[in-house]
Each structure stands twice: as C-alpha cells, then as structure tokens.
Design an enzyme around this catalytic site. Structure first.
Site, short mmCIF file in Angstrom:
data_model
loop_
_atom_site.label_atom_id
_atom_site.label_comp_id
_atom_site.label_asym_id
_atom_site.label_seq_id
_atom_site.Cartn_x
_atom_site.Cartn_y
_atom_site.Cartn_z
N ASN A 129 29.80 -25.66 14.97
CA ASN A 129 29.09 -26.90 15.27
C ASN A 129 28.94 -27.74 13.99
O ASN A 129 27.86 -27.83 13.39
CB ASN A 129 27.73 -26.59 15.90
CG ASN A 129 27.08 -27.80 16.52
OD1 ASN A 129 27.45 -28.93 16.23
ND2 ASN A 129 26.10 -27.55 17.37
N TYR A 136 21.80 -30.56 9.43
CA TYR A 136 20.86 -29.66 8.77
C TYR A 136 20.99 -29.73 7.25
O TYR A 136 19.99 -29.69 6.53
CB TYR A 136 21.06 -28.23 9.26
CG TYR A 136 20.73 -28.04 10.73
CD1 TYR A 136 19.69 -28.74 11.33
CD2 TYR A 136 21.48 -27.19 11.52
CE1 TYR A 136 19.38 -28.57 12.66
CE2 TYR A 136 21.17 -27.01 12.87
CZ TYR A 136 20.13 -27.70 13.43
OH TYR A 136 19.83 -27.53 14.76
#
Length: 155
Positions: A129, A136
């Site tokens: 992903n 993040y």
C-alpha cells in the site's frame, strides 16, 4: 491516499458508539477486501455488541449520518517503552479519499495518545500500500520490516 485537499464541512469526526456497529461492520468487510484479506474477516455486529467494552474508535460521518471512514484503537503496554496506543485500522471509503479525512482521523488518535500520556502510537501498513506508506511517512512515522505478524486464531 492523498489528503492534501480540504474536507467538505458536512463531514464530522466523532467517537464511535454501538449505534454505528451495523455500518462499521460493513466498512470492516470493505476494508478487509481492500486489504486482499476478506477471508480473515470474522467479526460481526453481534460479536461487536457482546464485546463493546473493548471497542474504541472515531468515525467520519456525513450530515445524513452515513459513516464514510473510521479509525479504531486500543491501549497497549510495550515493555521497551511503556504505555502506548495501537491504531488497529484507519479506513476511508474510496469516494471520500483525497479530502483530508484520513488526516483528520489519524490526528484524532494522535491527539488522544498525547492527552492520555502515551509514549508511542503504533500501527501496521501493508507493504504493497504505497499511498498509505507515503501518507504515514509524511506524518513522521518510521516504517520498518523487522518483525512479522504472528496470529493465533482462538475460535
């Protein structure tokens, strides 16, 4: 997941509650399919109701009470650092991605961890992903592949 755009004002973030379980269960299944792990989704509304004391999260809700994203968490104690918060899932439905919703949801958890005097916030991201990994990292998270998940299903 590109969260640079502003969220439309009709989306609010609030604490999840038992009345949300039907919608959340559907989103949990949607997320499991997105993660290519639909066969691992065993939860149900009935199980959530029976275990509601252990369920904690925030939902992103439209002004017509449709939940379009969620984040779940629980407190943990890690021997190397102490009191921490573990973010179990962060998910935004495809139609609402790119509007800043993921950012708002994760900041709810970050703020809670800080207010609760936690020393760390931990979560996982699938190695495939890439948009989530980039998101993040933009928050300052360090991501490594040192440890592997170990699951023992008990029922």
């Amino acid at each position: 997941m590109n969260d640079d755009k502003k969220v439309t004002p009709e989306i609010s973030i609030r604490s999840a509650n038992e009345a949300d379980f039907v919608q959340l269960d559907a989103l949990f299944s949607e997320f499991a399919a997105f993660e290519k792990r639909a066969d691992k989704m065993f939860n149900s509304v009935e199980r959530m109701k029976a275990e509601k004391d252990f369920f904690h999260g925030f939902v992103a809700e439209t002004n017509d009470q449709k939940i379009v994203g969620y984040v779940t968490y629980f407190y943990a104690y890690y021997t190397w650092i102490g009191k921490s918060l573990y973010m179990d899932d962060l998910y935004v439905t495809p139609a609402f991605r790119g509007k800043g919703l993921g950012t708002r949801l994760i900041h709810q958890v970050i703020d809670l961890a800080k207010q609760s005097a936690c020393h760390k916030l931990r979560w996982q991201v699938s190695n495939w992903n890439k948009p989530a990994i980039a998101f993040y990292k933009s928050l300052g998270a360090s991501i490594d592949d040192f440890e592997l998940d170990c699951d023992l299903i008990l029922d």
